[in-house]
Design a protein around this motif. Structure first.
Motif, PDB file in Angstrom:
ATOM      1  N   CYS A   1       4.349   0.734  -5.223  1.00  0.00           N
ATOM      2  CA  CYS A   1       4.353  -0.001  -3.958  1.00  0.00           C
ATOM      3  C   CYS A   1       3.105  -0.872  -3.815  1.00  0.00           C
ATOM      4  O   CYS A   1       3.088  -1.802  -3.028  1.00  0.00           O
TER       5      CYS A   1
ATOM      6  N   CYS B   1      -0.036   2.358  -1.268  1.00  0.00           N
ATOM      7  CA  CYS B   1      -0.342   3.730  -0.840  1.00  0.00           C
ATOM      8  C   CYS B   1      -1.717   4.162  -1.353  1.00  0.00           C
ATOM      9  O   CYS B   1      -2.386   3.428  -2.075  1.00  0.00           O
TER      10      CYS B   1
ATOM     11  N   CYS C   1      -1.896   4.085  -5.191  1.00  0.00           N
ATOM     12  CA  CYS C   1      -1.967   2.715  -5.713  1.00  0.00           C
ATOM     13  C   CYS C   1      -3.352   2.116  -5.459  1.00  0.00           C
ATOM     14  O   CYS C   1      -3.941   1.502  -6.353  1.00  0.00           O
TER      15      CYS C   1
ATOM     16  N   CYS D   1       2.200   6.698  -7.697  1.00  0.00           N
ATOM     17  CA  CYS D   1       2.505   6.056  -6.401  1.00  0.00           C
ATOM     18  C   CYS D   1       3.430   6.938  -5.570  1.00  0.00           C
ATOM     19  O   CYS D   1       4.377   7.508  -6.089  1.00  0.00           O
TER      20      CYS D   1
END
Ligand SMILES: [Zn+2]
Ligand SMILES: [Zn+2]
Length: 341
Positions: A90, A93, A96, A104
């Motif tokens: 993504c 988050c 990440c 992730c």
């Protein structure tokens, strides 16, 4: 080519996927490598808590040709041959943002149940971040192999380094081989390799293994002491077997490092308290890889790393089931089987 039940694969006609986001890339598949995890889904319908809902398409070790790009795409253009990184994080988050996009929270991974359909199909759409152009003499096979090879690169990186060290690789499938190629590029001192399949040990020998053992035929841990009386520095468990884990703990020297790459078919590892504690063994588990695809492609691009021994079988797309059955049975000395589209 969809899984429709345990050990069932069927060709189905579905509409071609379309670009929906500005950074989307439509890809015509050229080749796909069959992964051990695809086989787990084929024969068991699940890996741990990830359960297939039929029909479902697996496959994540792919390479293809770009046919169409969204308006924001800069990295590739139609006609480019590319390797496909199967992870679609993504990018927002905590994982990440911490640079751990392989874990992730909202990861979508090709061919992973509940996340994304795999690339065992003629056309797929991926975000541009997943497209890595094949430069120079790199072939679609190299593109596909960059996925398992990146796991080897990552495992070696997470091991804390192997230069000049005595390395053990327990299980010499494509992942064990990838670890060996990556550790070889980092100039490991020696390679002790085990596998229950003689044909795989033969490949390990050509790839430069210094000691080879078949645990079905010999007592690996006591034999090893003749070659390495003090034990090994780093052992990579690459088969997901409890006995290999136990052997690793036994053959490591005090202060040694165990890197667990294999995917077991059971739910709990058991760990020998006495040996791991007294020897102060470090244990590192590996979850796929992060940011290692380019390093894997570069290893192959400069010719330093020859992966030609990895691909042992090829099948046309229509014969995918035959390929899966061969790999599931470890038949005919198969290492990596490829599907040609
Ligand atoms: Zn894979
Ligand atoms: Zn994320």
């Amino acid at each position: 080519m969809m899984l429709t039940g345990i050990r069932q694969l069927e060709m189905k006609e579905i509409p071609e996927p379309v670009l929906t986001k500005p950074n989307d890339v439509k890809i015509r598949m050229s080749v796909l490598g069959i992964c051990g995890s695809d086989i787990h889904y084929y024969t068991r319908g699940q890996i741990g808590s990830q359960v297939v809902e039929y029909p479902f398409t697996v496959g994540h070790e792919g390479a293809g040709v770009v046919v169409e790009t969204g308006p924001a795409v800069k990295r590739v253009k139609p006609g480019d041959a590319i390797a496909i990184e199967p992870a679609m994080p993504c990018w927002e988050c905590d994982q990440c943002l911490a640079g751990r996009h392989h874990t992730c929270r909202k990861l979508k991974f090709l061919g992973c149940p509940g996340q994304a359909e795999g690339c065992l199909m003629e056309y797929i759409v991926m975000p541009e971040e997943s497209c890595f152009p094949l430069k120079g003499a790199l072939t679609p096979d190299h593109g596909s192999i960059s996925e398992p090879l990146a796991i080897g690169v990552y495992a070696v990186k997470k091991s804390g380094g192997v230069k000049g060290l005595d390395v053990g690789i327990l299980g010499f499938g494509p992942i064990g081989m990838s670890v060996m190629l990556a550790a070889g590029a980092e100039k490991a001192g020696s390679f002790t390799v085990t596998d229950k399949i003689q044909a795989r040990l033969a490949i390990a020998l050509t790839e430069g293994a210094t000691s080879l053992f078949n645990p079905l035929e010999e007592d690996f841990t006591s034999m090893l002491k003749q070659h390495h009386p003090f034990g090994l520095d780093v052992v990579f468990e690459c088969c997901g077997q409890q006995e290999a884990f136990d052997q690793a703990v036994e053959v490591l020297k005090p202060g040694g490092r165990l890197v667990v790459v294999g995917i077991p078919e059971f739910d709990q590892w058991s760990i020998n308290v006495e040996l791991t504690r007294r020897k102060e063994i470090s244990i590192q588990f590996i979850r796929r890889q992060v940011d290692c695809v380019e390093a894997a492609l570069e290893m192959m691009e400069n010719g330093k790393t020859d992966v030609s021994n990895m691909v042992t079988h090829r099948f046309p797309f229509a014969d995918t089931k035959e390929a899966f059955d061969l790999v599931a049975a470890y038949g005919d000395g198969v290492m990596k089987a490829m599907i040609d589209f």
